[in-house]
Write a protein that holds these residues in place. Structure first.
Motif, PDB file in Angstrom:
ATOM      1  N   ALA A 133       0.826  -1.218   0.000  1.00  0.00           N
ATOM      2  CA  ALA A 133       0.000   0.000   0.000  1.00  0.00           C
ATOM      3  C   ALA A 133       0.859   1.267   0.000  1.00  0.00           C
ATOM      4  O   ALA A 133       0.353   2.361   0.221  1.00  0.00           O
ATOM      5  CB  ALA A 133      -0.947  -0.026   1.200  1.00  0.00           C
ATOM      6  N   GLY A 134       2.159   1.119  -0.194  1.00  0.00           N
ATOM      7  CA  GLY A 134       3.004   2.317  -0.332  1.00  0.00           C
ATOM      8  C   GLY A 134       4.103   2.453   0.697  1.00  0.00           C
ATOM      9  O   GLY A 134       4.891   3.380   0.641  1.00  0.00           O
ATOM     10  N   GLY A 135       4.149   1.567   1.654  1.00  0.00           N
ATOM     11  CA  GLY A 135       5.273   1.580   2.599  1.00  0.00           C
ATOM     12  C   GLY A 135       4.949   2.124   3.979  1.00  0.00           C
ATOM     13  O   GLY A 135       5.482   1.647   4.967  1.00  0.00           O
ATOM     14  N   PHE A 136       4.072   3.124   4.025  1.00  0.00           N
ATOM     15  CA  PHE A 136       3.692   3.630   5.346  1.00  0.00           C
ATOM     16  C   PHE A 136       2.283   3.162   5.680  1.00  0.00           C
ATOM     17  O   PHE A 136       1.415   3.084   4.811  1.00  0.00           O
ATOM     18  CB  PHE A 136       3.748   5.163   5.384  1.00  0.00           C
ATOM     19  CG  PHE A 136       5.151   5.687   5.301  1.00  0.00           C
ATOM     20  CD1 PHE A 136       6.060   5.447   6.319  1.00  0.00           C
ATOM     21  CD2 PHE A 136       5.574   6.410   4.191  1.00  0.00           C
ATOM     22  CE1 PHE A 136       7.364   5.915   6.244  1.00  0.00           C
ATOM     23  CE2 PHE A 136       6.882   6.877   4.104  1.00  0.00           C
ATOM     24  CZ  PHE A 136       7.775   6.629   5.132  1.00  0.00           C
ATOM     25  N   TYR A 137       2.072   2.894   6.947  1.00  0.00           N
ATOM     26  CA  TYR A 137       0.752   2.436   7.380  1.00  0.00           C
ATOM     27  C   TYR A 137      -0.232   3.622   7.332  1.00  0.00           C
ATOM     28  O   TYR A 137       0.041   4.693   7.880  1.00  0.00           O
ATOM     29  CB  TYR A 137       0.868   1.890   8.806  1.00  0.00           C
ATOM     30  CG  TYR A 137      -0.448   1.496   9.399  1.00  0.00           C
ATOM     31  CD1 TYR A 137      -1.108   0.352   8.965  1.00  0.00           C
ATOM     32  CD2 TYR A 137      -1.046   2.279  10.379  1.00  0.00           C
ATOM     33  CE1 TYR A 137      -2.327  -0.002   9.506  1.00  0.00           C
ATOM     34  CE2 TYR A 137      -2.262   1.926  10.929  1.00  0.00           C
ATOM     35  CZ  TYR A 137      -2.902   0.787  10.486  1.00  0.00           C
ATOM     36  OH  TYR A 137      -4.112   0.442  11.020  1.00  0.00           O
ATOM     37  N   GLN A 138      -1.361   3.391   6.671  1.00  0.00           N
ATOM     38  CA  GLN A 138      -2.300   4.508   6.447  1.00  0.00           C
ATOM     39  C   GLN A 138      -3.528   4.458   7.354  1.00  0.00           C
ATOM     40  O   GLN A 138      -4.529   5.126   7.088  1.00  0.00           O
ATOM     41  CB  GLN A 138      -2.780   4.505   4.979  1.00  0.00           C
ATOM     42  CG  GLN A 138      -1.674   4.454   3.947  1.00  0.00           C
ATOM     43  CD  GLN A 138      -0.965   5.793   3.764  1.00  0.00           C
ATOM     44  OE1 GLN A 138      -1.353   6.785   4.406  1.00  0.00           O
ATOM     45  NE2 GLN A 138       0.068   5.832   2.950  1.00  0.00           N
ATOM     46  N   GLY A 139      -3.491   3.638   8.378  1.00  0.00           N
ATOM     47  CA  GLY A 139      -4.618   3.629   9.311  1.00  0.00           C
ATOM     48  C   GLY A 139      -5.740   2.689   8.914  1.00  0.00           C
ATOM     49  O   GLY A 139      -6.890   2.886   9.332  1.00  0.00           O
ATOM     50  N   ALA A 140      -5.426   1.642   8.137  1.00  0.00           N
ATOM     51  CA  ALA A 140      -6.459   0.736   7.632  1.00  0.00           C
ATOM     52  C   ALA A 140      -7.328   0.124   8.738  1.00  0.00           C
ATOM     53  O   ALA A 140      -8.512  -0.147   8.531  1.00  0.00           O
ATOM     54  CB  ALA A 140      -5.803  -0.373   6.804  1.00  0.00           C
ATOM     55  N   CYS A 141      -6.762  -0.092   9.922  1.00  0.00           N
ATOM     56  CA  CYS A 141      -7.530  -0.756  10.987  1.00  0.00           C
ATOM     57  C   CYS A 141      -8.025   0.212  12.070  1.00  0.00           C
ATOM     58  O   CYS A 141      -8.631  -0.215  13.050  1.00  0.00           O
ATOM     59  CB  CYS A 141      -6.677  -1.854  11.628  1.00  0.00           C
ATOM     60  SG  CYS A 141      -6.291  -3.191  10.480  1.00  0.00           S
ATOM     61  N   ARG A 142      -7.764   1.491  11.880  1.00  0.00           N
ATOM     62  CA  ARG A 142      -8.090   2.487  12.914  1.00  0.00           C
ATOM     63  C   ARG A 142      -9.549   2.406  13.371  1.00  0.00           C
ATOM     64  O   ARG A 142      -9.853   2.485  14.550  1.00  0.00           O
ATOM     65  CB  ARG A 142      -7.822   3.885  12.373  1.00  0.00           C
ATOM     66  CG  ARG A 142      -7.226   4.821  13.388  1.00  0.00           C
ATOM     67  CD  ARG A 142      -7.014   6.183  12.747  1.00  0.00           C
ATOM     68  NE  ARG A 142      -5.896   6.846  13.406  1.00  0.00           N
ATOM     69  CZ  ARG A 142      -5.972   8.056  13.946  1.00  0.00           C
ATOM     70  NH1 ARG A 142      -7.079   8.756  13.881  1.00  0.00           N
ATOM     71  NH2 ARG A 142      -4.928   8.582  14.553  1.00  0.00           N
ATOM     72  N   ASP A 143     -10.462   2.224  12.395  1.00  0.00           N
ATOM     73  CA  ASP A 143     -11.884   2.255  12.750  1.00  0.00           C
ATOM     74  C   ASP A 143     -12.544   0.884  12.655  1.00  0.00           C
ATOM     75  O   ASP A 143     -13.765   0.773  12.624  1.00  0.00           O
ATOM     76  CB  ASP A 143     -12.613   3.256  11.840  1.00  0.00           C
ATOM     77  CG  ASP A 143     -12.000   4.639  11.975  1.00  0.00           C
ATOM     78  OD1 ASP A 143     -11.776   5.060  13.129  1.00  0.00           O
ATOM     79  OD2 ASP A 143     -11.704   5.272  10.938  1.00  0.00           O
ATOM     80  N   LYS A 144     -11.725  -0.151  12.620  1.00  0.00           N
ATOM     81  CA  LYS A 144     -12.310  -1.500  12.493  1.00  0.00           C
ATOM     82  C   LYS A 144     -12.806  -2.047  13.821  1.00  0.00           C
ATOM     83  O   LYS A 144     -13.572  -2.990  13.843  1.00  0.00           O
ATOM     84  CB  LYS A 144     -11.265  -2.469  11.918  1.00  0.00           C
ATOM     85  CG  LYS A 144     -11.129  -2.415  10.406  1.00  0.00           C
ATOM     86  CD  LYS A 144     -10.295  -3.591   9.932  1.00  0.00           C
ATOM     87  CE  LYS A 144      -9.896  -3.424   8.476  1.00  0.00           C
ATOM     88  NZ  LYS A 144      -8.738  -4.260   8.135  1.00  0.00           N
ATOM     89  N   ALA A 145     -12.353  -1.498  14.905  1.00  0.00           N
ATOM     90  CA  ALA A 145     -12.718  -1.968  16.254  1.00  0.00           C
ATOM     91  C   ALA A 145     -12.512  -3.473  16.405  1.00  0.00           C
ATOM     92  O   ALA A 145     -13.397  -4.185  16.894  1.00  0.00           O
ATOM     93  CB  ALA A 145     -14.158  -1.568  16.598  1.00  0.00           C
ATOM     94  N   LEU A 146     -11.380  -3.963  15.967  1.00  0.00           N
ATOM     95  CA  LEU A 146     -11.069  -5.391  16.127  1.00  0.00           C
ATOM     96  C   LEU A 146     -10.979  -5.709  17.619  1.00  0.00           C
ATOM     97  O   LEU A 146     -10.551  -4.870  18.414  1.00  0.00           O
ATOM     98  CB  LEU A 146      -9.737  -5.714  15.451  1.00  0.00           C
ATOM     99  CG  LEU A 146      -9.666  -5.491  13.934  1.00  0.00           C
ATOM    100  CD1 LEU A 146      -8.232  -5.629  13.436  1.00  0.00           C
ATOM    101  CD2 LEU A 146     -10.580  -6.467  13.208  1.00  0.00           C
TER     102      LEU A 146
END
Ligand code: GLU
Length: 295
Positions: free
Chosen positions: A107-120
C-alpha cells in the motif's frame, strides 16, 4: 540532576559501535556530575544470545565504565508495558491492527490507518498501534541541531506491541526512560528516526521531555552499521586499552602519549574531564580509520 543511560540489547557481545555509545553516554553524564544507568533491553528473546547480558556487563567493567545503581532488565518490566497498553486500548488511544508488513508495503510503505476504525477485538495475530496525535517531523539534537524525520514515518500510527506478542522497542524505551528519571538520551545516530516516535510517546503520556544527543555511527567498508546482527567483532576484554583509545579518538579526543600510557580508569577519568561536544565529529556516520581486526 542529570541522569543518562546506556541501554544495550543482549543480541551479542559489545562491539566497537556499542562501546562508542557506552563511552559517549558515560562521558556526557559524568562530565555533568550526573548518574549513568545501565539497562539491558532484553525484550526480544528470539534475537537474544545466551550469556550476552553478563558479557556486556563484564565488558563495561573491564573498560571501567561503572554504572550507578542496579542494572534494570526490561524483561522485568513487561507488566508495566502491558498495563499502559491496556489503558490506551480502554481509552481508544490504541487499537488492534491485523495488517501484515507485506500489505503495508504493497500500500506504499507507510501504514495509512487501515484498521483504525475497524474496532477489532481478537488480539490473536494482531499488533497494537497507537493513534498518532503528535506527529514529530523534527527535533533538536544537542550536537547536530535540528534533525528531520520523514513525513510518512512521523504521521504513522506506530506499533507498540507486535503481532508476535513482543513489546515494541519505542514503547519500552520511553516507559523505562521515564521510570528511571532519565533526563538525556545519548545513543548512536542509527536511532535518529525512532526519536520522533519516542518524543510523541512522551507527549501522549504527558511526561516531561528529555534532551537528545546522537553520536556518530561506526560503519564498515560497505557503509553498513557495525552491529551485533552483522557480526561486528566483539571488543577485547583482556586487553581493553587499544580499543578504548580508538573509541575515544572516534569520539574526537586527541590523546597524548602521556595519557595513553595511563591505566584504563585514569584514561576514562581524563575523558570525563575533557569531554566537549564541539570536539565530537559533525558527521553522523564514520568509518573508523583502522582495520576491523583492531576494533
Ligand atoms: N537497545 C537499543 C540498541 O541496542 C538502544 C536503545 C536506546 O539507546 O534507546 O540498539
Amino acid at each position: 540532576m542529570y541522569i543518562g543511560r546506556f541501554a544495550p540489547s543482549p543480541s551479542g557481545p559489545l562491539h566497537f559501535g556499542s562501546l562508542v555509545a557506552a563511552l559517549g553516554s558515560y562521558f556526557q553524564a559524568k562530565s555533568r556530575n550526573g548518574l549513568w544507568l545501565v539497562r539491558i533491553e532484553d525484550i526480544d528473546p528470539p534475537r537474544e544470545v545466551e550469556g550476552a547480558s553478563e558479557l556486556i556487563l563484564q565488558t563495561l567493567k573491564a573498560y571501567e565504565l561503572n554504572w550507578d545503581g542496579e542494572v534494570l532488565y526490561q524483561s522485568q518490566r513487561l507488566d508495566d508495558y502491558q498495563a499502559q497498553i491496556d489503558r490506551w486500548l480502554a481509552e481508544e488511544q490504541a487499537y488492534l491492527c491485523e495488517c501484515t508488513r507485506k500489505q503495508i508495503k504493497a500500500a506504499g510503505g507507510f501504514y495509512q490507518g487501515a484498521c483504525r476504525d475497524k474496532a477489532l477485538t481478537d488480539s490473536q495475530g494482531c499488533s497494537v498501534r497507537l493513534k498518532m496525535h503528535y506527529p514529530i517531523s523534527c527535533f533538536v539534537d544537542e550536537k547536530h541541531g535540528t534533525l528531520t524525520i520523514p513525513d510518512g514515518l512521523a504521521k504513522e500510527d506506530f506499533i507498540i506491541k507486535r503481532r508476535d506478542g513482543l513489546f515494541a522497542y519505542n514503547l519500552a524505551v520511553v516507559l523505562d526512560d521515564i521510570h528511571q528519571g532519565v533526563t538525556e538520551v545519548v545513543r548512536g545516530a542509527d536511532l535518529i528516526e525512532p526519536t520522533g516516535r519516542q518524543i510523541s510517546l512522551y507527549k501522549t503520556l504527558g511526561a516531561a521531555p528529555v534532551t537528545y544527543l546522537h553520536l556518530p555511527l561506526a560503519i564498515d567498508d560497505s557503509g553498513n552499521k557495525l552491529s551485533k546482527q552483522n557480526h561486528a567483532t566483539a571488543i577485547d576484554l583482556s586487553n581493553p586499552k587499544p580499543t578504548l583509545l580508538n573509541a575515544m579518538r572516534f569520539l574526537g579526543f586527541e590523546i597524548s602519549d602521556d595519557i595513553a600510557g595511563q591505566n584504563i580508569a585514569k584514561i576514562v577519568q581524563w575523558g570525563v574531564e575533557n569531554w566537549q561536544l564541539f570536539q565530537l565529529p559533525n558527521q553522523l556516520k564514520i568509518k573508523p580509520p583502522f582495520s576491523n581486526e583492531s576494533l
